[in-house]
Design a protein around this motif. Sequence first.
Motif, short mmCIF file in Angstrom:
data_model
loop_
_atom_site.label_atom_id
_atom_site.label_comp_id
_atom_site.label_asym_id
_atom_site.label_seq_id
_atom_site.Cartn_x
_atom_site.Cartn_y
_atom_site.Cartn_z
N ALA A 1 0.77 -1.22 0.05
CA ALA A 1 0.08 -0.05 -0.09
C ALA A 1 0.62 1.22 0.01
O ALA A 1 0.50 2.25 -0.76
CB ALA A 1 -0.91 -0.02 1.17
N ARG A 2 1.91 1.35 0.98
CA ARG A 2 2.96 2.31 0.79
C ARG A 2 3.55 2.77 -0.52
O ARG A 2 3.61 3.75 -1.13
CB ARG A 2 4.01 2.15 1.94
N ILE A 3 3.71 1.53 -1.06
CA ILE A 3 4.61 1.60 -2.57
C ILE A 3 3.36 2.05 -3.65
O ILE A 3 3.71 3.20 -4.47
CB ILE A 3 5.05 0.32 -2.97
N ARG A 4 2.40 1.75 -3.38
CA ARG A 4 1.22 1.92 -4.30
C ARG A 4 0.93 3.73 -4.24
O ARG A 4 0.76 4.33 -5.10
CB ARG A 4 -0.10 1.52 -3.83
N GLU A 5 0.98 4.30 -2.82
CA GLU A 5 0.66 5.44 -2.85
C GLU A 5 1.87 6.29 -3.06
O GLU A 5 1.58 7.37 -3.84
CB GLU A 5 0.55 5.71 -1.07
N GLY A 6 2.91 5.89 -3.16
CA GLY A 6 3.99 6.57 -3.53
C GLY A 6 3.95 6.78 -5.03
O GLY A 6 4.42 7.74 -5.64
N LEU A 7 3.76 5.57 -5.78
CA LEU A 7 3.56 5.59 -7.44
C LEU A 7 2.54 6.68 -7.66
O LEU A 7 2.70 7.24 -8.61
CB LEU A 7 3.24 4.10 -7.68
N GLY A 8 1.65 6.54 -7.05
CA GLY A 8 0.15 7.37 -7.54
C GLY A 8 0.60 8.87 -7.14
O GLY A 8 0.03 9.54 -8.08
N ARG B 1 3.48 10.46 -7.20
CA ARG B 1 4.77 10.83 -8.09
C ARG B 1 4.34 10.75 -9.50
O ARG B 1 5.29 11.45 -10.11
CB ARG B 1 5.94 9.73 -7.63
N PHE B 2 3.68 9.97 -9.99
CA PHE B 2 3.62 9.63 -11.55
C PHE B 2 2.33 9.42 -11.99
O PHE B 2 1.35 9.33 -11.13
CB PHE B 2 4.44 8.24 -11.70
N GLU B 3 2.10 9.67 -13.40
CA GLU B 3 0.95 9.57 -13.88
C GLU B 3 0.91 8.05 -14.29
O GLU B 3 1.04 7.69 -15.55
CB GLU B 3 0.80 10.51 -15.20
N VAL B 4 0.27 7.29 -13.30
CA VAL B 4 0.18 5.93 -13.64
C VAL B 4 -1.20 5.53 -13.47
O VAL B 4 -1.79 6.07 -12.61
CB VAL B 4 1.07 4.87 -12.94
N LYS B 5 -1.51 4.59 -13.82
CA LYS B 5 -2.73 3.74 -13.72
C LYS B 5 -2.83 2.68 -12.79
O LYS B 5 -2.30 1.62 -13.02
CB LYS B 5 -3.83 3.50 -15.00
N LEU B 6 -3.33 2.85 -11.46
CA LEU B 6 -3.20 1.77 -10.68
C LEU B 6 -4.61 0.88 -10.74
O LEU B 6 -5.67 1.09 -10.53
CB LEU B 6 -3.38 2.57 -9.15
N GLY B 7 -4.15 -0.38 -10.66
CA GLY B 7 -5.14 -1.42 -11.03
C GLY B 7 -5.82 -2.02 -9.61
O GLY B 7 -5.30 -1.61 -8.76
N ARG B 8 -6.60 -2.56 -9.73
CA ARG B 8 -7.49 -3.13 -8.60
C ARG B 8 -6.44 -4.44 -7.68
O ARG B 8 -5.46 -4.76 -8.29
CB ARG B 8 -8.46 -4.24 -8.76
N TRP B 9 -6.70 -4.22 -6.38
CA TRP B 9 -5.87 -5.22 -5.42
C TRP B 9 -6.59 -6.34 -5.94
O TRP B 9 -8.00 -6.70 -5.78
CB TRP B 9 -6.28 -4.70 -4.14
N HIS B 10 -5.70 -7.57 -6.07
CA HIS B 10 -6.05 -8.90 -6.04
C HIS B 10 -5.43 -9.73 -4.86
O HIS B 10 -4.13 -9.87 -4.99
CB HIS B 10 -5.56 -9.47 -7.48
N ASP B 11 -6.25 -9.90 -4.00
CA ASP B 11 -5.61 -10.55 -2.78
C ASP B 11 -5.50 -12.04 -2.81
O ASP B 11 -5.21 -12.61 -1.96
CB ASP B 11 -6.69 -10.26 -1.59
N GLN B 12 -5.82 -12.60 -3.91
CA GLN B 12 -5.78 -14.01 -4.30
C GLN B 12 -5.11 -14.15 -5.73
O GLN B 12 -5.10 -13.14 -6.51
CB GLN B 12 -6.85 -14.67 -4.32
N TRP C 1 12.36 4.40 -9.54
CA TRP C 1 11.87 4.59 -8.38
C TRP C 1 11.63 3.36 -7.63
O TRP C 1 11.84 2.97 -6.62
CB TRP C 1 10.56 5.49 -8.45
N LEU C 2 10.94 2.39 -8.47
CA LEU C 2 10.56 0.83 -7.84
C LEU C 2 11.91 0.27 -7.60
O LEU C 2 12.05 -0.17 -6.30
CB LEU C 2 9.75 0.11 -8.81
N MET C 3 13.09 0.44 -8.17
CA MET C 3 14.27 -0.14 -7.90
C MET C 3 14.64 0.30 -6.53
O MET C 3 15.03 -0.52 -5.44
CB MET C 3 15.39 0.11 -8.80
#
Length: 119
Positions: free
Chosen positions: A25-32, A34-45, A70-72
Amino acid sequence: MKENSIITGFHAHVYYDTETRETAARIREGLGARFEVKLGRWHDQPIGPHPQAMYQVAFSPNQFTQVVSWLMLNREGLDILVHPETGDDVTDHTAHSLWLGTKLDLNIDFLQRIKPHAS
């Protein structure tokens, strides 16, 4: 071998489990933020070819350097698959992919059933 040099976009798949979901969730928040990205749904399985819970991040080719760099530096130990979108899902997820962290075993049979690999 057919040459393919057209990349229409990239996907990063951020893998997590119940213990690391907060980190994801922290990584997702950071990506959203900082960058113009499209965040997909959470898939818990596991879903599709992915052997573990994950979410997808879609981004354009001109963002590759910034997003992957950034991800690295900020993946906090999570495993991440990065692959291009060329229209050949099997090759994109295998031969054309790169991994940050441990390379997980994808269910390539799933991709082959959906869209058979052109030989």
